[in-house]
Design a protein around this motif. Structure first.
Motif, PDB file in Angstrom:
ATOM      1  N   THR A   1       0.842  -1.196   0.000  1.00  0.00           N
ATOM      2  CA  THR A   1       0.000   0.000   0.000  1.00  0.00           C
ATOM      3  C   THR A   1       0.878   1.247   0.000  1.00  0.00           C
ATOM      4  O   THR A   1       2.099   1.178   0.234  1.00  0.00           O
ATOM      5  CB  THR A   1      -0.931   0.030   1.225  1.00  0.00           C
ATOM      6  OG1 THR A   1      -0.142  -0.051   2.423  1.00  0.00           O
ATOM      7  CG2 THR A   1      -1.907  -1.144   1.197  1.00  0.00           C
ATOM      8  N   TRP A   2       0.234   2.400  -0.237  1.00  0.00           N
ATOM      9  CA  TRP A   2       0.935   3.685  -0.286  1.00  0.00           C
ATOM     10  C   TRP A   2       0.356   4.637   0.756  1.00  0.00           C
ATOM     11  O   TRP A   2      -0.839   4.581   1.069  1.00  0.00           O
ATOM     12  CB  TRP A   2       0.814   4.317  -1.668  1.00  0.00           C
ATOM     13  CG  TRP A   2       1.541   3.576  -2.750  1.00  0.00           C
ATOM     14  CD1 TRP A   2       1.046   2.609  -3.560  1.00  0.00           C
ATOM     15  CD2 TRP A   2       2.906   3.755  -3.124  1.00  0.00           C
ATOM     16  NE1 TRP A   2       2.006   2.155  -4.419  1.00  0.00           N
ATOM     17  CE2 TRP A   2       3.167   2.847  -4.178  1.00  0.00           C
ATOM     18  CE3 TRP A   2       3.941   4.587  -2.677  1.00  0.00           C
ATOM     19  CZ2 TRP A   2       4.402   2.755  -4.797  1.00  0.00           C
ATOM     20  CZ3 TRP A   2       5.187   4.493  -3.287  1.00  0.00           C
ATOM     21  CH2 TRP A   2       5.409   3.586  -4.340  1.00  0.00           C
TER      22      TRP A   2
ATOM     23  N   ASP B   1      -3.344   6.944   4.150  1.00  0.00           N
ATOM     24  CA  ASP B   1      -3.442   5.977   3.062  1.00  0.00           C
ATOM     25  C   ASP B   1      -3.832   6.625   1.747  1.00  0.00           C
ATOM     26  O   ASP B   1      -4.663   7.536   1.708  1.00  0.00           O
ATOM     27  CB  ASP B   1      -4.464   4.893   3.413  1.00  0.00           C
ATOM     28  CG  ASP B   1      -3.990   4.010   4.556  1.00  0.00           C
ATOM     29  OD1 ASP B   1      -2.775   3.949   4.794  1.00  0.00           O
ATOM     30  OD2 ASP B   1      -4.848   3.372   5.199  1.00  0.00           O
TER      31      ASP B   1
ATOM     32  N   HIS C   1      -5.277   5.680  -2.093  1.00  0.00           N
ATOM     33  CA  HIS C   1      -5.946   4.623  -2.849  1.00  0.00           C
ATOM     34  C   HIS C   1      -6.095   4.958  -4.335  1.00  0.00           C
ATOM     35  O   HIS C   1      -6.222   4.055  -5.168  1.00  0.00           O
ATOM     36  CB  HIS C   1      -7.331   4.343  -2.261  1.00  0.00           C
ATOM     37  CG  HIS C   1      -7.299   3.944  -0.814  1.00  0.00           C
ATOM     38  ND1 HIS C   1      -6.790   2.738  -0.392  1.00  0.00           N
ATOM     39  CD2 HIS C   1      -7.684   4.606   0.306  1.00  0.00           C
ATOM     40  CE1 HIS C   1      -6.879   2.655   0.924  1.00  0.00           C
ATOM     41  NE2 HIS C   1      -7.421   3.778   1.381  1.00  0.00           N
TER      42      HIS C   1
ATOM     43  N   SER D   1       3.890  -2.471  -6.976  1.00  0.00           N
ATOM     44  CA  SER D   1       2.782  -1.529  -7.011  1.00  0.00           C
ATOM     45  C   SER D   1       3.305  -0.213  -7.566  1.00  0.00           C
ATOM     46  O   SER D   1       4.402   0.231  -7.199  1.00  0.00           O
ATOM     47  CB  SER D   1       2.198  -1.313  -5.607  1.00  0.00           C
ATOM     48  OG  SER D   1       1.144  -0.365  -5.646  1.00  0.00           O
TER      49      SER D   1
END
Length: 355
Positions: free
Chosen positions: A227-228, A234, A236, A256
């Motif tokens: 995830t980033w 977060d 998305h 990713s």
């Protein structure tokens, strides 16, 4: 510089414990420096058996299958592989004719397999593809064949006519396949449950690139979460998560890609967060370097509540595109009365694989 941060996280990542058992069959037109026919057996996404038209014999690819299967098993699967080879080469010619093709590189694939969740639920599937597109699939619920193209209707009508192939495959997918899966998991449990932490890097191709890549590799088991975050929050949107791929040593890799304007990278702190069962209650955090360049230099290991289990996946030599957005499925393996790896399988009836 390495930083250790302790955070209270409200996210608890879980995944069902799923085992998969699959065979992939691939036939290609000759002349492209690739075997005209290959068979790959996978357990939980790890290759354990292999056959191709060059070596013309089935060989083990893991220590646990070599340890638990004797000469008769490999002789039987070699015979099955040779029979499948002839059937699939014929399938390439047949489908080229149906699609009015006389030249070019073409592929026919088949995949069949089953899955078993830790709650006891099971799934089975068998599908064919031609030139990277879905061609024919078996609906286990209705015991019928689904033909998404006019060229596949001929095969559908042939196999639906008596229902014999459907009943045969239902028995295999619901019973034999699951029994084999359980047996093979017991053989390879030590290897399948091995955990190796990922190596993570973050980079841009150049300072003005709008894409930042987070690459995790070398990890086991297959399940991983990438995830980033932007300034600790977060992100998305504008995120592209690529499929998980195999490494030659049996481990996995995944990446990713975050699309973000270069000026935003200068104003904010972007980080890639990797969660994996090998990390226990930790997670790997890599910061996107300012000004682009190669690998990020800040590595953070942050305490988190992470619980990942192995999720099964499919890996084939050639995997077709699936326009429906569902799982990519390739071609099947066992048109005989049972799987090529079934211990009591001594048949060589390859007609069920002829489209």
């Amino acid at each position: 510089m390495e930083i250790l941060l302790l955070l209270a996280l409200g996210v608890h990542l879980t995944a069902a414990d799923t085992h998969t058992y699959q065979y992939f069959f691939t036939a290609v037109t000759p002349g492209i420096h690739f075997p005209e026919f290959t068979v790959v057996g996978l357990l939980d996404g790890v290759q354990f058996e292999y056959y191709d038209s060059n070596i013309r014999k089935a060989i083990p690819k893991t220590e646990w299958i070599q340890k638990n299967k004797g000469v008769d098993y490999w002789k039987r699967n070699t015979q099955n592989g040779q029979g499948q080879e002839e059937s699939f080469k014929g399938n390439v010619d047949t489908l080229m004719q149906r699609f009015n093709q006389t030249e070019g590189v073409h592929t026919v694939q088949m995949m069949c397999g089953c899955e078993l969740d830790d709650d006891g639920s099971t799934r089975g599937y068998k599908q064919y593809s031609y030139d990277g597109e879905d061609f024919l699939s078996f609906d286990l619920k209705t015991l019928t064949w689904i033909a998404p193209t006019p060229q596949a209707v001929i095969s559908k009508n042939k196999w639906d006519k008596t229902g014999a192939a459907a009943n045969q495959w239902r028995n295999f997918l619901e019973n034999t396949c699951i029994e084999e899966l359980k047996k093979y998991v017991s053989y390879g449990r030590e290897t399948l449950e091995r955990k190796v932490r990922p190596e993570v890097s973050v980079f841009q191709k150049h300072s003005s690139s709008p894409e930042v890549v987070c690459h995790a590799t070398g990890f086991l088991p297959k399940a991983v979460m990438i995830t980033w975050q932007k300034d600790g929050e977060d992100v998305h949107e504008d995120v592209e998560l690529r499929e998980t791929l195999h490494n030659q040593d049996g481990s996995f890799q995944k990446r990713s890609i975050l699309k973000v304007p270069a000026e935003e990278l200068q104003k904010h702190n972007y980080t890639c967060v990797v969660q994996h069962s090998s990390l226990g209650d930790e997670r790997i955090v890599k910061e996107v370097p300012k000004g682009g360049g190669s690998i990020g230099v800040i590595i953070g290991v942050i305490a988190a509540l992470v619980s990942l289990a192995a999720l099964a996946g499919c890996v084939g030599f050639l995997v077709w595109r699936n326009s429906s957005g569902e799982r990519n499925k390739a071609f099947e393996p066992l048109p005989q009365n049972s799987s090529p790896s079934t211990d009591d399988d001594s048949s060589s009836n390859n007609s069920n694989n002829k489209v």
